[in-house]
Design a protein around this motif. Sequence first.
Motif, short mmCIF file in Angstrom:
data_model
loop_
_atom_site.label_atom_id
_atom_site.label_comp_id
_atom_site.label_asym_id
_atom_site.label_seq_id
_atom_site.Cartn_x
_atom_site.Cartn_y
_atom_site.Cartn_z
N LEU A 36 2.82 8.16 3.20
CA LEU A 36 2.36 9.11 4.21
C LEU A 36 3.38 9.21 5.35
CD1 LEU A 36 -1.42 8.24 4.74
CD2 LEU A 36 -0.48 10.31 3.67
N ALA A 37 3.96 8.08 5.71
CA ALA A 37 4.91 8.04 6.83
C ALA A 37 6.32 8.39 6.40
CB ALA A 37 4.89 6.67 7.49
N ASP A 38 6.64 8.15 5.14
CA ASP A 38 7.99 8.44 4.64
C ASP A 38 7.85 8.85 3.18
OD1 ASP A 38 10.62 8.43 3.67
OD2 ASP A 38 11.21 6.82 5.02
N PRO A 39 8.09 10.13 2.88
CA PRO A 39 7.89 10.60 1.51
C PRO A 39 8.93 10.13 0.49
CG PRO A 39 8.75 12.38 2.85
CD PRO A 39 8.49 11.22 3.77
N SER A 40 9.93 9.38 0.94
CA SER A 40 10.97 8.91 0.02
C SER A 40 10.60 7.54 -0.55
CB SER A 40 12.31 8.81 0.74
OG SER A 40 13.25 8.12 -0.06
N ARG A 41 10.29 7.50 -1.83
CA ARG A 41 9.96 6.22 -2.47
C ARG A 41 11.16 5.27 -2.42
NH1 ARG A 41 6.28 3.90 -6.38
NH2 ARG A 41 7.02 1.77 -6.44
N LYS A 42 12.36 5.82 -2.54
CA LYS A 42 13.57 5.00 -2.47
C LYS A 42 13.68 4.33 -1.10
CE LYS A 42 18.57 5.20 -2.90
NZ LYS A 42 19.75 6.05 -2.84
N ILE B 136 10.56 18.96 4.69
CA ILE B 136 9.38 18.35 5.30
C ILE B 136 8.94 19.25 6.43
CG2 ILE B 136 8.49 16.33 6.53
CD1 ILE B 136 10.79 14.70 5.22
N VAL B 137 7.64 19.59 6.45
CA VAL B 137 7.09 20.43 7.52
C VAL B 137 5.88 19.71 8.09
CG1 VAL B 137 6.05 22.66 8.08
CG2 VAL B 137 7.90 22.54 6.41
N GLU B 138 5.86 19.55 9.41
CA GLU B 138 4.71 18.96 10.12
C GLU B 138 4.38 19.88 11.28
OE1 GLU B 138 4.87 14.30 10.53
OE2 GLU B 138 6.84 15.16 11.00
N ASN B 139 3.11 20.08 11.51
CA ASN B 139 2.68 20.89 12.66
C ASN B 139 3.33 22.27 12.66
OD1 ASN B 139 1.13 18.67 13.82
ND2 ASN B 139 3.11 17.76 14.28
N PRO C 69 0.83 -1.21 0.00
CA PRO C 69 0.00 0.00 0.00
C PRO C 69 0.87 1.26 0.00
CG PRO C 69 0.05 -0.95 2.19
CD PRO C 69 0.82 -1.88 1.30
N LEU C 70 1.41 1.58 -1.18
CA LEU C 70 2.36 2.69 -1.29
C LEU C 70 1.76 4.02 -0.86
CD1 LEU C 70 4.25 1.79 -4.56
CD2 LEU C 70 5.13 1.73 -2.22
N HIS D 167 19.09 13.52 4.21
CA HIS D 167 18.59 12.37 3.45
C HIS D 167 17.36 12.63 2.59
CE1 HIS D 167 21.44 9.64 5.31
NE2 HIS D 167 21.16 10.21 6.46
N TYR D 168 16.75 13.80 2.71
CA TYR D 168 15.54 14.10 1.94
C TYR D 168 15.73 15.42 1.20
CZ TYR D 168 13.35 10.31 4.46
OH TYR D 168 13.05 9.08 4.96
N PRO D 169 15.62 15.38 -0.13
CA PRO D 169 15.87 16.61 -0.91
C PRO D 169 14.81 17.69 -0.68
CG PRO D 169 15.10 14.85 -2.34
CD PRO D 169 15.30 14.24 -0.97
#
Length: 157
Positions: free
Chosen positions: A22-28, A136-139, A16-17, A131-133
């Motif tokens: 949702l939990a990790d935006p990196s497909r790799k 990421i912003v949460e809250n 279930p990609l 590690h993520y180009p």
Amino acid sequence: MEHLVIRPLADGEPAPLDLLLLADPSRKAVDDYLRRGTCMVAELAGDVVGVYVLIATRPLTAELVNVAVAEPLHGKGIGKRLVLHAIETAKTLGYADIEVGTGNSGMLQLALYQKCGFRITGVDPDFFVRHYPEEIVENGIRCRDMVRLSLSLSRVQ
């Protein structure tokens, strides 16, 4: 959520990609988890509504690398059921410890893991910056640091 069923992803069944991303935006990263770990899905009325992946990291240590629940079902206890299931699964498989990492900006995730018995054991500064180009912003908080938590399975009843 009494009819929630948590089961291993079946051979040949697509992961279930949408949930995993949702939990990790990196497909790799997600593809790597799936290759190295055991993917468990939560079903409600035949629909996959949650997921987690458990991987072996060191001798006798498992890591919970991805926990996600369909957004309309947040706050219904499914995430907690998944985390507790992962703990029991790791214990059944003979692991001594289970670890998890989450972003510094994930307030609900940090609370959930601690409610399930995990303790903060460290911080990896700038993990998400390295590690993520994409930012990421949460809250309303920039996700920069990986907060590491662990649980000794000998303490789990």
